[in-house]
Scaffold this active site. Structure first.
Site, PDB file in Angstrom:
ATOM      1  N   ASP A  15       7.817   9.516 -60.884  1.00  0.00           N
ATOM      2  CA  ASP A  15       8.479   9.166 -59.687  1.00  0.00           C
ATOM      3  C   ASP A  15       9.191   7.991 -60.061  1.00  0.00           C
ATOM      4  OD1 ASP A  15       6.999  10.849 -58.056  1.00  0.00           O
ATOM      5  OD2 ASP A  15       5.425   9.376 -57.469  1.00  0.00           O
ATOM      6  N   ARG A  21       3.626  21.643 -63.837  1.00  0.00           N
ATOM      7  CA  ARG A  21       3.708  21.071 -62.405  1.00  0.00           C
ATOM      8  C   ARG A  21       3.474  22.188 -61.413  1.00  0.00           C
ATOM      9  NH1 ARG A  21       4.341  16.287 -59.456  1.00  0.00           N
ATOM     10  NH2 ARG A  21       3.795  16.762 -57.294  1.00  0.00           N
ATOM     11  N   ARG A  27      -2.307  16.904 -59.693  1.00  0.00           N
ATOM     12  CA  ARG A  27      -1.210  17.404 -60.710  1.00  0.00           C
ATOM     13  C   ARG A  27      -1.356  17.229 -62.049  1.00  0.00           C
ATOM     14  NH1 ARG A  27       1.580  13.636 -57.227  1.00  0.00           N
ATOM     15  NH2 ARG A  27       1.123  15.103 -55.528  1.00  0.00           N
ATOM     16  N   ASP A  79       2.962  13.539 -62.695  1.00  0.00           N
ATOM     17  CA  ASP A  79       3.935  13.414 -61.896  1.00  0.00           C
ATOM     18  C   ASP A  79       4.743  12.346 -62.039  1.00  0.00           C
ATOM     19  OD1 ASP A  79       4.701  12.921 -58.959  1.00  0.00           O
ATOM     20  OD2 ASP A  79       3.480  11.228 -58.230  1.00  0.00           O
TER      21      ASP A  79
HETATM   22  N1  PH2 Z   1      -0.376   9.959 -56.351  1.00  0.00           N
HETATM   23  C1  PH2 Z   1      -0.203  10.525 -55.173  1.00  0.00           C
HETATM   24  C2  PH2 Z   1      -1.346  10.398 -54.343  1.00  0.00           C
HETATM   25  N2  PH2 Z   1      -2.177   9.636 -54.678  1.00  0.00           N
HETATM   26  N3  PH2 Z   1      -3.513   8.275 -56.301  1.00  0.00           N
HETATM   27  C3  PH2 Z   1      -3.745   7.650 -57.331  1.00  0.00           C
HETATM   28  N4  PH2 Z   1      -4.570   7.056 -57.563  1.00  0.00           N
HETATM   29  N5  PH2 Z   1      -2.614   7.899 -58.431  1.00  0.00           N
HETATM   30  C4  PH2 Z   1      -1.457   8.597 -58.096  1.00  0.00           C
HETATM   31  O1  PH2 Z   1      -0.577   8.911 -58.796  1.00  0.00           O
HETATM   32  C5  PH2 Z   1      -1.434   9.304 -56.985  1.00  0.00           C
HETATM   33  C6  PH2 Z   1      -2.304   8.928 -55.822  1.00  0.00           C
HETATM   34  C7  PH2 Z   1       1.077  11.146 -55.145  1.00  0.00           C
HETATM   35  O2  PH2 Z   1       2.073  11.258 -55.817  1.00  0.00           O
HETATM   36 MG    MG Z   2       3.578  10.283 -56.622  1.00  0.00          MG
HETATM   37 MG    MG Z   3       6.037  12.591 -57.414  1.00  0.00          MG
END
Ligand code: PH2
Ligand code: MG
Ligand code: MG
Length: 173
Positions: A97, A83, A92, A95
């Protein structure tokens, strides 16, 4: 063991392989077990929109790590998987979270629980609902279930979506 919820997202490279690899790496962390994994969803980018579509999913995990320790492990997996952080909310490879950790509410620099933007994000809530227990004990569970009904820009990722196998590699050819 405490129960926690993790959102996974990828929009570069082989997105499906990245999500699977991240789950595998999470399951390999001592003190962390992956209890349930959601379906995968292909989702339109939110926030910074000029980027490829995402695959998103969610996982329920059991852990005896603290919230901070768990966050550090997730960030280490992101790093190990290549990443690169440049554009906020930008593209990315992976990710991870941390959304929820039992009933913990906290607001520190590296970590806010519940995740401060999860309630606005259908790409988080729709997968989360797949792994959410029948009778959630968390006080905000009802709001999450309600918000997850907003499903615009979210599509189940299934067999039909996968790129077809390349010609010449199947054994009956
Ligand atoms: N993550 C983001 C910003 N925008 N859009 C989608 N559809 N899915 C994501 O995981 C995503 C995003 C920032 O982490
Ligand atoms: Mg995120
Ligand atoms: Mg994140």
């Amino acid at each position: 063991m405490k129960e926690a919820y993790v959102a996974l997202g990828a929009n570069l490279g082989d997105r499906e392989a990245s999500l699977r690899e991240a789950l595998r790496r999470m399951a390999a962390v001592p003190g962390l077990v992956v209890l349930r994994a959601s379906h995968m969803y292909e989702t339109d980018p939110i926030g910074y929109v000029d980027q490829p579509t995402f695959l998103n999913m969610a996982a329920a995990v059991g852990t005896n790590l603290s919230p901070d320790e768990l966050l550090r492990k997730l960030l280490a997996i992101e790093q190990a998987m290549g990443r690169v952080r440049d554009i906020r909310w930008g593209p990315r490879t992976i990710d991870l979270d941390l959304l929820l950790y039992e009933g913990v509410q906290m607001q520190t620099e590296p970590l806010t629980l519940p995740h401060p933007r999860m309630a606005e994000r259908a790409f988080v809530l729709v997968p989360l609902r797949d792994v959410w227990p029948e009778a959630p004990a968390f006080p905000w569970a009802e709001a999450v279930t309600e918000a997850a009904r907003r499903t615009a820009g979210i599509r189940r990722w299934g067999e039909a979506d996968k790129p077809p196998p390349r010609k010449g590699v199947s054994c009956d050819a």
